[in-house]
Design an enzyme around this catalytic site. Structure first.
Site, PDB file in Angstrom:
ATOM      1  N   LYS A   1       0.858  -1.186   0.000  1.00 32.37           N
ATOM      2  CA  LYS A   1       0.000   0.000   0.000  1.00 32.37           C
ATOM      3  C   LYS A   1       0.885   1.225   0.000  1.00 32.37           C
ATOM      4  CE  LYS A   1      -4.437  -1.254   2.007  1.00 32.37           C
ATOM      5  NZ  LYS A   1      -4.398  -2.668   1.732  1.00 32.37           N
TER       6      LYS A   1
ATOM      7  N   VAL B   1      -0.661  -1.160  -4.709  1.00 34.51           N
ATOM      8  CA  VAL B   1       0.090  -1.625  -5.868  1.00 34.51           C
ATOM      9  C   VAL B   1      -0.150  -3.139  -5.983  1.00 34.51           C
ATOM     10  CG1 VAL B   1       2.397  -1.892  -6.869  1.00 34.51           C
ATOM     11  CG2 VAL B   1       1.836   0.179  -5.576  1.00 34.51           C
TER      12      VAL B   1
ATOM     13  N   ASP C   1      10.810  13.129  -5.515  1.00 30.96           N
ATOM     14  CA  ASP C   1      10.469  12.317  -4.342  1.00 30.96           C
ATOM     15  C   ASP C   1      11.442  11.157  -4.184  1.00 30.96           C
ATOM     16  OD1 ASP C   1       9.040  11.557  -2.084  1.00 30.96           O
ATOM     17  OD2 ASP C   1       7.612  10.354  -3.221  1.00 30.96           O
TER      18      ASP C   1
END
Ligand code: ADP
Ligand code: MG
Length: 273
Positions: A12, A18, A135
């Site tokens: 998660k 996913v 990120d």
């Protein structure tokens, strides 16, 4: 969607689950990432679509390959179909090393590092306009079955950021935040270099370079810019490149091209050609 068979859930994430999937046409195992767009604004939705289009143009052995997107209007979900990275991510590797009181060998560290730089080089030097990762963190550095490094989760953070409803539900500790992000200055490619430096430090020290129990204390440490030397067993060369990448002033940090000129990196890049 009927072209794929959904297999088990892999994990998660902050934006949805996913899943491992099987493409029926050729039995290839891939993954899809669900994005619940019920919580997105119109602007965010169109940006996701636009971003995925850019991602699908990024074709590099060290970047998670994006294949397709599916929009399910009824369920209000977007599925991003991409390459499956069998050997998990770097956050898992770091965790495993910690519990087993093991460490990552210096040579392996350089191999991982070179591949991260190759991926960033592809993005930062792109002729059609540069792409920033935004990120970079251990959870977004993946390993395929051959332990090749693949950078994933590109660009999506730009869309699902700041004003987004997602941002409010996703308040983790921002260990990899750069001084300029704290100062609300503009994000540029040197910000990706900062977070790569943090990732490199963490794979070596098995903890992030800056740690604190609250955001303010963390921000102060990051802006102070002082880091503890990496463990003794690692070389001065590694320590030096990390210090360079974690320069508090973005202008003083190396670009991907400058990093590529470091002898130990240059050599390993030649071997990959
Ligand atoms: P986050 O929001 O924390 O970045 P993600 O949604 O990216 O989380 O990922 C959730 C989980 O799925 C993680 O455990 C990650 O390792 C795994 N995962 C994501 N993408 C892939 C992929 N392409 N191949 C294999 N595992 C993946
Ligand atoms: Mg991720």
């Amino acid at each position: 969607m009927e072209n794929y068979e959904r297999l088990e859930e892999i994990g998660k994430g902050s934006y949805g689950s996913v899943y491992k999937i099987r493409r029926k046409s050729d039995n290839q195992i891939l993954v899809w990432k669900e994005l619940d767009y019920g919580r997105m604004t119109e602007r965010e939705k169109s940006q996701v679509v636009q971003e995925v289009n850019i991602l699908s143009q990024l074709n590099h052995p060290n970047i998670v390959k994006y294949f397709d997107k599916i929009v399910d209007k009824e369920q209000k979900k977007i599925y991003i179909i991409m390459e499956y990275c069998e050997n998990g991510d770097m956050a898992q590797l770091i965790k495993k090393c910690k519990t087993e009181r093991d460490h990552v060998a210096e040579d392996v560290v350089w191999k991982i590092f070179v591949q991260i730089i190759l991926a960033l080089k592809e993005c930062h030097n792109r002729k059609e306009g540069k792409v920033l990762h935004r990120d970079l963190k251990p959870g977004n550095v993946f390993f395929d079955i051959g332990n090749n490094v693949k950078l994933g989760d590109f660009g999506l953070s730009r869309i699902l950021s700041q004003e987004s409803e997602y941002a409010h539900t996703n308040v983790g500790t921002p260990y990899y935040m750069s001084p300029e992000q704290i100062n609300e200055a503009q994000y540029n490619e040197k910000t990706d270099i900062w977070s790569s430096g943090c990732v490199l430090y963490e794979i070596i020290a098995l903890r992030p370079p800056f740690e604190a129990s609250n955001h303010l204390a963390l921000a102060q440490k990051i802006i102070g810019g002082k880091i503890e030397r990496i463990p003794e067993r690692y070389s001065e060369d590694l320590q030096n490149v990390i210090e360079w990448m974690l320069s508090t002033e973005p202008e003083k940090r190396p670009s991907v091209n400058e990093l590529s000129d470091i002898p130990k990196i240059k050599l390993r890049m030649k071997e990959r050609e």
